[in-house]
Enzyme design. Sequence first.
Site, PDB file in Angstrom:
ATOM      1  N   HIS A 154       4.514   0.058  12.858  1.00  0.00           N
ATOM      2  CA  HIS A 154       4.603   0.062  11.503  1.00  0.00           C
ATOM      3  C   HIS A 154       3.152   0.780  10.579  1.00  0.00           C
ATOM      4  CE1 HIS A 154       6.281  -1.072   7.004  1.00  0.00           C
ATOM      5  NE2 HIS A 154       6.860  -0.465   7.163  1.00  0.00           N
TER       6      HIS A 154
ATOM      7  N   VAL B 184      -4.036  -3.519   4.436  1.00  0.00           N
ATOM      8  CA  VAL B 184      -2.875  -2.738   5.697  1.00  0.00           C
ATOM      9  C   VAL B 184      -3.415  -3.444   7.063  1.00  0.00           C
ATOM     10  CG1 VAL B 184      -1.491  -1.198   6.529  1.00  0.00           C
ATOM     11  CG2 VAL B 184      -2.718  -0.726   4.698  1.00  0.00           C
TER      12      VAL B 184
ATOM     13  N   ALA C 294       0.676  -1.213  -0.144  1.00  0.00           N
ATOM     14  CA  ALA C 294      -0.039  -0.314   0.040  1.00  0.00           C
ATOM     15  C   ALA C 294       1.109   1.405   0.269  1.00  0.00           C
ATOM     16  CB  ALA C 294      -1.045   0.045   1.102  1.00  0.00           C
ATOM     17  N   PHE C 295       2.107   1.169   0.498  1.00  0.00           N
ATOM     18  CA  PHE C 295       2.716   2.402   1.013  1.00  0.00           C
ATOM     19  C   PHE C 295       3.063   3.316  -0.805  1.00  0.00           C
ATOM     20  CE2 PHE C 295       5.521   5.077   3.026  1.00  0.00           C
ATOM     21  CZ  PHE C 295       6.245   5.063   2.828  1.00  0.00           C
ATOM     22  N   GLU C 296       3.183   2.150  -1.679  1.00  0.00           N
ATOM     23  CA  GLU C 296       3.468   2.834  -2.708  1.00  0.00           C
ATOM     24  C   GLU C 296       2.571   3.212  -3.869  1.00  0.00           C
ATOM     25  OE1 GLU C 296       4.642  -0.883  -1.227  1.00  0.00           O
ATOM     26  OE2 GLU C 296       6.509   0.600  -0.938  1.00  0.00           O
TER      27      GLU C 296
HETATM   28  N1  LIG Z   1       2.270  -4.619   6.142  1.00  0.00           N
HETATM   29  C1  LIG Z   1       1.754  -4.169   4.956  1.00  0.00           C
HETATM   30  C2  LIG Z   1       2.183  -3.109   4.290  1.00  0.00           C
HETATM   31  N2  LIG Z   1       3.654  -3.061   4.081  1.00  0.00           N
HETATM   32  C3  LIG Z   1       4.683  -2.932   3.154  1.00  0.00           C
HETATM   33  C4  LIG Z   1       4.619  -1.803   3.014  1.00  0.00           C
HETATM   34  O1  LIG Z   1       2.947  -1.079   2.473  1.00  0.00           O
HETATM   35  C5  LIG Z   1       5.467  -1.031   2.119  1.00  0.00           C
HETATM   36  O2  LIG Z   1       4.996  -1.549   1.169  1.00  0.00           O
HETATM   37  C6  LIG Z   1       7.631  -1.702   2.574  1.00  0.00           C
HETATM   38  O3  LIG Z   1       7.220  -1.373   3.089  1.00  0.00           O
HETATM   39  C7  LIG Z   1       8.044  -0.859   1.424  1.00  0.00           C
HETATM   40  O4  LIG Z   1       8.549   0.259   0.887  1.00  0.00           O
HETATM   41  N3  LIG Z   1       1.472  -2.886   2.813  1.00  0.00           N
HETATM   42  C8  LIG Z   1       0.008  -3.661   3.282  1.00  0.00           C
HETATM   43  O5  LIG Z   1      -0.403  -3.304   1.506  1.00  0.00           O
HETATM   44  N4  LIG Z   1      -0.456  -4.152   4.001  1.00  0.00           N
HETATM   45  C9  LIG Z   1       0.097  -4.129   4.736  1.00  0.00           C
HETATM   46  O6  LIG Z   1      -0.308  -5.215   5.813  1.00  0.00           O
HETATM   47  C1  LIG Z   2       0.699  -2.819   8.116  1.00  0.00           C
HETATM   48  C2  LIG Z   2       2.329  -3.478   8.114  1.00  0.00           C
HETATM   49  O1  LIG Z   2       2.781  -3.154   8.088  1.00  0.00           O
HETATM   50  C3  LIG Z   2       2.022  -4.730   9.662  1.00  0.00           C
HETATM   51  O2  LIG Z   2       1.525  -5.254   9.121  1.00  0.00           O
HETATM   52  C4  LIG Z   2       3.781  -5.696   9.475  1.00  0.00           C
HETATM   53  O3  LIG Z   2       3.477  -6.123  10.909  1.00  0.00           O
HETATM   54  P1  LIG Z   2       4.633  -5.975  11.699  1.00  0.00           P
HETATM   55  O4  LIG Z   2       4.226  -4.593  12.711  1.00  0.00           O
HETATM   56  O5  LIG Z   2       4.170  -6.862  13.366  1.00  0.00           O
HETATM   57  O6  LIG Z   2       6.190  -6.354  11.266  1.00  0.00           O
END
Ligand SMILES: Nc1c(NC[C@H](O)[C@H](O)[C@H](O)CO)[nH]c(=O)[nH]c1=O
Ligand SMILES: CC(=O)[C@@H](O)COP(=O)(O)O
Length: 156
Positions: free
Chosen positions: A88, A81, A56-58
């Site tokens: 995070h 997410v 999602a961050f991208e």
């Molecule tokens: N934890 C989740 C993530 N984490 C990854 C970030 O979105 C991103 O791709 C990474 O930090 C590299 O830049 N993404 C989701 O879409 N959903 C999650 O639960």
């Molecule tokens: C939303 C996230 O980035 C999360 O799912 C990552 O999990 P964690 O906080 O246990 O590293």
Amino acid sequence: MKTFEGKLVSESIRIGIVAARFNEFITSKLLSGAIDALTRHEVKEEDIELAWVPGAFEIPLLAAKMAKSGRYDAIICLGAVIRGSTTHYDYVCSEVSKGIANVSLSNDIPVMFGVLTTENIEQAIERAGTKAGNKGFDCAVGAIEMVNLIREFDRI
Ligand SMILES: Nc1c(NC[C@H](O)[C@H](O)[C@H](O)CO)[nH]c(=O)[nH]c1=O
Ligand SMILES: CC(=O)[C@@H](O)COP(=O)(O)O
């Protein structure tokens, strides 16, 4: 009283979709819902383009590229997410929501926020086509409404 509203007819609406692969079990269902809504409202398949991003961050970056391309009337952003055991989650949710809103306002184009932000997987499943509906479907309908609303408003 003059009232503007976006109808759900789709004369040649071009849609860009940005979907996150992270939690693909969920996001693939959001995508199916979005495409179902678009095709049911007669958006042509050739007028729908999709970009997958890692997470999602991208999403905001690809949404911005789509918005700046001038090839789309609206953009739909899909992600899931789900809170983990660190902070995070908070940073991802914050940046994604702000980023998507910024793309919409700075490019003057509807960018729909179809990113689930949930405490657990059950909440995500409920919003990806089970008892709480499908947020992808909802965002697609909203995209059509916004495009037609803006077209009507700009005609005045
Ligand atoms: N934890 C989740 C993530 N984490 C990854 C970030 O979105 C991103 O791709 C990474 O930090 C590299 O830049 N993404 C989701 O879409 N959903 C999650 O639960
Ligand atoms: C939303 C996230 O980035 C999360 O799912 C990552 O999990 P964690 O906080 O246990 O590293």
